[in-house]
Design an enzyme around this catalytic site. Sequence first.
Site, short mmCIF file in Angstrom:
data_model
loop_
_atom_site.label_atom_id
_atom_site.label_comp_id
_atom_site.label_asym_id
_atom_site.label_seq_id
_atom_site.Cartn_x
_atom_site.Cartn_y
_atom_site.Cartn_z
N TRP A 151 12.07 50.40 4.40
CA TRP A 151 13.03 50.90 5.38
C TRP A 151 12.53 52.14 6.12
O TRP A 151 12.78 52.31 7.32
CB TRP A 151 14.40 51.15 4.74
N ASP A 187 17.79 58.80 5.88
CA ASP A 187 18.50 57.52 5.86
C ASP A 187 19.05 57.31 4.45
O ASP A 187 18.33 56.86 3.56
CB ASP A 187 17.52 56.40 6.25
N LYS A 217 27.08 49.35 1.45
CA LYS A 217 26.67 49.47 0.05
C LYS A 217 27.68 50.31 -0.73
O LYS A 217 28.41 49.80 -1.55
CB LYS A 217 25.26 50.05 -0.06
#
Length: 361
Positions: free
Chosen positions: A102, A173, A197
């Site tokens: 990511w 992030d 999430k």
Amino acid sequence: MSKSYNFSAGPAKLPTDVLKQVQNELLNWHNTDASVMELSHRGKDFDACAIEATNDLREILNVPQNYKILFCQGGARAQFAAVPLNILGNNTTADYINSGYWSQCAAKEASKYCQIKEQNIVIKENGLTSVKPMSEWELSDDSAYVHYCPNETIDGIEIFEEPNFGDKTVVADFSSCILSQPIEVSKYGIIYAGAQKNIGPSGITIVIVREDLIGYAQNILPSVLNYKILQDHDSMFNTPPTFAWYMSGLVFKWIKSLGGLNAMQERNEAKAQLLYQFIDQSDFYRNTIATANRSIMNVTFLSPNEELDKKFVSEATKANIIGIKGHRIAGGMRASIYNAMDIEGINYLIHFMKHFEKQNG
Ligand code: PMP
């Protein structure tokens, strides 16, 4: 139908109590005889709900007053572009720390808008993956900010250290670890996270941004991602995903009711420890992340070979275990054990793993 155990990486399991409340309120929210998703985002009921959610998030995360909380759309990926386009200002370069999939994606997207100085911090040694400590990260003097990802969802790598880089603006992030433990918000310039999430349903993205970074957007930045415009319109420049915002608010209340982020951390560490301990004592399963960087949200593991990995996933599915397959680029298995997963779910998974080992070991 028998009970299932959901280890999906995201969209992920949500707290059952929250889902039940949603079910109860679905057709008649706040005595309106309408569903929250049918009401105007400009109405007084939704407005109050949005403000309450924002205030609860501020309280849980202990967000200082000089930070704005924005509710955006486009997921974390939109922020990969929104960050440079909002805060580069007159700068042309940014540091990007690469710790896995990511953070690499974030760097690639940002490279469309600025010169990125990418630095790989992953170390692979004796079959174990770790990341360099922050003291060894090399940041450039002329970069507008440094971007990193504290929890690499696919790899199962977590960086527990908190940044301390003097005046350098830190952007993180937090998509797969936000609200899993307390953090010191003041160490960051921007914290962003997709909801699916630890926050709520997909469709909403949280951006926590220090005020002095707002107001330097480039002209080409779409207005819907412009922090200044979002701030001036209370995150309602365009129609927000009202249902996701409402549900996120219920999750914040649920976290508060359990004792906030200290309680979440205790619970999450206990869950992760149980699972890692089981994997470590087994001669059949293994985890390849160095202890110091093992994620408490995404536990990756392998069986002795790929054939058995496939069989594991297939049999686990039959045993009502959802979403245990590793990401296609990583292979193996991954148990995502976000806030809503309880210890019963971990025990069930371990029970299944023991059984599978006995049959195939
Ligand atoms: N960053 C991280 C750490 C993630 O785990 C994900 C999604 N799994 C993303 C970014 C991308 O999020 P989205 O799909 O919301 O754009």
